[in-house]
Design an enzyme around this catalytic site. Structure first.
Site, PDB file in Angstrom:
ATOM      1  N   SER A 138      12.130  -2.044   1.679  1.00  0.00           N
ATOM      2  CA  SER A 138      11.427  -2.117   2.959  1.00  0.00           C
ATOM      3  C   SER A 138      12.235  -2.918   3.962  1.00  0.00           C
ATOM      4  O   SER A 138      12.859  -3.922   3.625  1.00  0.00           O
ATOM      5  CB  SER A 138      10.050  -2.766   2.787  1.00  0.00           C
ATOM      6  OG  SER A 138       9.406  -2.875   4.035  1.00  0.00           O
ATOM      7  N   GLU A 199       0.992  -1.269   5.747  1.00  0.00           N
ATOM      8  CA  GLU A 199       1.734  -1.112   7.002  1.00  0.00           C
ATOM      9  C   GLU A 199       1.000  -0.149   7.944  1.00  0.00           C
ATOM     10  O   GLU A 199       0.884  -0.420   9.147  1.00  0.00           O
ATOM     11  CB  GLU A 199       3.128  -0.590   6.687  1.00  0.00           C
ATOM     12  CG  GLU A 199       4.042  -0.396   7.872  1.00  0.00           C
ATOM     13  CD  GLU A 199       5.375   0.197   7.446  1.00  0.00           C
ATOM     14  OE1 GLU A 199       5.754   1.243   8.014  1.00  0.00           O
ATOM     15  OE2 GLU A 199       6.024  -0.371   6.538  1.00  0.00           O
TER      16      GLU A 199
END
Length: 484
Positions: A138, A199
Site C-alpha cells: 500500500s 480506504e
C-alpha cells in the site's frame, strides 16, 4: 545492460515493470540490494535501466530479456516478486517460472490478488517444493518508490528470508518499519483487501463531509482548502485529509476554475471494495460504512439516470440558516466519529477472518504498520494500536475507553451533521451508516424480536424466550392463537 557494474547475482528479482513494479524495484536497488528485472515487453526493461541510472545511481541492476536469463541471474534461494495484473496473469507467470526454479525458491505476489487465490497458489506451490508469499503493498506509486506499507502472508520461514529486504524498503515510523509478518497462506492479501475496504470508507466519508460543506454552506474551494488544512493539523491528521486540502488549491490551467469542480462525479473501482463486502457477508460481519462506500461508487456510475432523476424527483427547498462555524465543527466531529465506526468494522472483519482461517493476526500490529507509507496512514492509527495494546481481545473499538469517550462526546454534533444533511436532501450514506451502526451496537433490545416472530409464523423457524434464554428454541402456532 546494467545501471552500474554487473553483479555476479541479484539478491531479488522483479517481474512486471508497470508503475508499481518499476518504483518498488528502484526502491530495492536504492537500498543497496542488487535486483534483476524482467518484463514481457522488453522495451520496458531498457526504459527501466535508463531510469535506474538516475534514481538508483551506482546500484547494481540486471536487465533480463528472457525469463530463463532472469531466473539464472538471481542467487538461491531465489526471491522473485510479481507485480502483474491480478487474476490469470499471476497464474500465467507462475507457470512460466515453475520449470526454471529450484526447491526452496520464493515467489512473492505483490499485487491486489484475491486472498482465496493466494491460498490456492500457496498450497499448490508448496506441494512442488516452492514457497509463495502473498504480500499486500500500500502507498501507491510514491509509496512503492520511497517506502510502502507491506503486508506479507505465507510460510514464516520463507518470509524470514525476505524480511531484511522488506524491513529496509518499507516506510519507517517512530516504532519501526511498516511491515510485519501477517500470518499463513492468504493472510497478507486478506488484510490488504480489508485495508482497501477501509480506504473506500475513509474516502467516502471525506467526500460526504465535503458534500455538506459545499451544498449546505456554499463554501468555496479556497475555504474548503483552509478548512481541511486546519482539520489535518488536529485529530483528523492523515494522508487523505492532507491531499484533500491540496486538491482544493489547484485551479484548472485552461479555465482558472477550481479543477475539482470540473471532474465528472463518476468514481471508479478495481474490485477490492466489492471483495470486502462479499467476504463480510460470507463471514457474518457487519460493515455498513464500507458497504455504503461501495454502493456510492456504483450509484455514481449512473450519471445519466441521476441527471434525469434530479429533474423529476425534487428534494427539500429549504436552505441551511444556522451558524456556519457550528456546522463546520459538527461535520468535523461526524467525520471523526464515523471513521471510528469504519475502522471498528474493518478490524472486526479481520479478526473474524483470522479466526476462520487460523491466521492469528495481531490487530495492534496492523495499526502500527499502517501508520506510514500506506494510503490510510493517519495519526488516528496510533490510538488504535494503543487500544489493542491495552486489550488484545477488544471486541470493538467503540468499547475502548478513549474511543468510547470521544464517540460519546461527539455524539450530539455527529447527529446534528447527519440530520442537517438529511433535512436538506444531501446524501450521507456512509456517515448515516456509521451512526446507525453506533446506535444498533449500543441498543440492548432491538426490534428484531418481531422479526423472529414473523419467521416462526411463516416458516416455523423457532425462537428463544427472554425469560428462558438457556432453554431450547420453541415454535408457536401463531395462526391458531391469533384466532382466539
Amino acid at each position: 545492460m546494467t545501471a552500474s557494474t554487473q553483479p555476479k547475482a541479484a539478491k531479488i528479482g522483479m517481474v512486471g515493470l508497470a508503475v508499481m513494479g518499476e518504483n518498488l524495484a528502484l526502491n530495492i536497488a536504492r537500498n543497496e540490494y542488487p535486483i534483476a528485472v524482467y518484463n514481457r515487453d522488453t522495451t520496458k526493461v531498457d526504459k527501466f535501466l535508463d531510469r535506474a541510472k538516475t534514481h538508483a545511481e551506482g546500484q547494481q541492476v540486471i536487465g533480463a530479456y528472457t525469463m530463463e536469463d532472469f531466473v539464472k541471474s538471481i542467487e538461491r534461494p531465489r526471491k522473485i516478486i510479481l507485480l502483474v495484473k491480478a487474476g490469470g496473469a499471476v497464474d500465467a507467470v507462475i507457470d512460466q517460472l515453475k520449470p526454471l526454479l529450484d526447491k526452496g525458491d520464493i515467489i512473492i505476489d505483490g499485487g491486489n490478488s484475491f486472498f482465496q487465490n493466494t491460498i490456492r497458489r500457496e498450497k499448490d506451490l508448496k506441494a512442488e517444493g516452492l514457497n509463495f508469499i502473498g504480500c499486500g503493498v500500500s502507498g501507491g506509486e510514491k509509496g512503492a518508490l520511497w517506502g510502502p506499507s507491506l503486508m506479507p502472508g505465507g510460510d514464516r520461514a520463507a518470509y524470514d528470508e525476505l524480511k531484511p529486504i522488506w524491513e529496509k524498503i518499507a516506510a519507517q515510523v517512530d516504532d519501526g518499519p511498516c511491515v510485519t509478518y501477517i500470518g499463513p497462506d492468504g493472510a497478507g492479501h486478506f488484510v490488504k483487501m480489508v485495508h482497501n475496504g477501509i480506504e473506500y470508507g475513509d474516502m467516502q466519508l471525506i467526500a460526504e463531509a465535503y458534500g455538506i460543506l459545499r451544498s449546505a454552506l456554499g463554501m468555496s474551494a479556497a475555504e474548503l482548502a483552509d478548512t481541511f488544512a486546519q482539520w489535518n493539523a488536529g485529530d483528523l491528521n492523515s494522508f487523505l485529509i492532507e491531499i484533500t486540502a491540496k486538491i482544493f488549491t489547484v485551479n484548472d490551467p485552461e479555465t482558472g476554475q477550481p479543477l475539482v469542480d470540473l471532474i465528472l462525479d463518476e468514481a471508479g473501482q478495481k474490485g477490492t471494495g466489492k471483495w470486502t463486502s462479499d467476504v463480510a457477508l460470507d463471514l457474518g460481519v457487519v460493515i455498513p460504512t464500507i458497504q455504503a462506500a461501495v454502493d456510492a461508487r456504483v450509484l455514481s456510475g449512473l450519471k445519466a439516470e441521476r441527471v434525469e432523476a434530479s429533474k423529476q424527483l425534487p428534494g427539500p427547498t429549504a436552505s441551511y440558516t444556522g451558524d456556519k462555524q457550528e456546522l463546520i465543527q459538527a461535520v468535523h466531529d461526524a467525520l471523526y466519529a464515523s471513521k471510528i465506526c469504519s475502522y471498528a468494522q474493518g478490524m472486526n472483519l479481520i479478526r473474524r477472518g483470522s479466526n476462520e482461517f487460523n491466521w492469528d493476526i495481531k490487530l495492534g500490529e496492523l495499526a502500527r504498520i499502517w501508520k506510514g507509507g500506506c494510503i490510510i496512514r493517519a495519526q488516528f492509527l496510533d490510538k488504535i494500536k494503543q487500544a489493542y495494546q491495552r486489550r488484545a481481545d477488544l471486541p470493538n473499538l467503540l468499547l475502548d475507553p478513549d474511543f468510547k469517550a470521544w464517540a460519546l462526546e461527539a455524539q450530539p454534533r455527529w447527529r446534528q451533521a447527519v440530520t442537517t444533511a438529511q433535512s436538506l436532501g444531501i446524501p450521507v450514506t456512509a456517515m448515516s451508516g456509521s451512526l446507525a451502526y453506533f446506535d444498533t451496537y449500543r441498543t440492548a433490545n432491538l426490534p428484531l424480536n418481531l422479526t423472529q416472530a414473523q419467521r416462526d409464523f411463516f416458516g416455523s423457524h423457532t425462537y428463544k424466550r427472554t425469560d428462558r434464554p438457556d432453554a431450547d428454541a420453541v415454535h408457536t402456532e401463531w395462526e391458531e392463537l391469533a384466532k382466539n
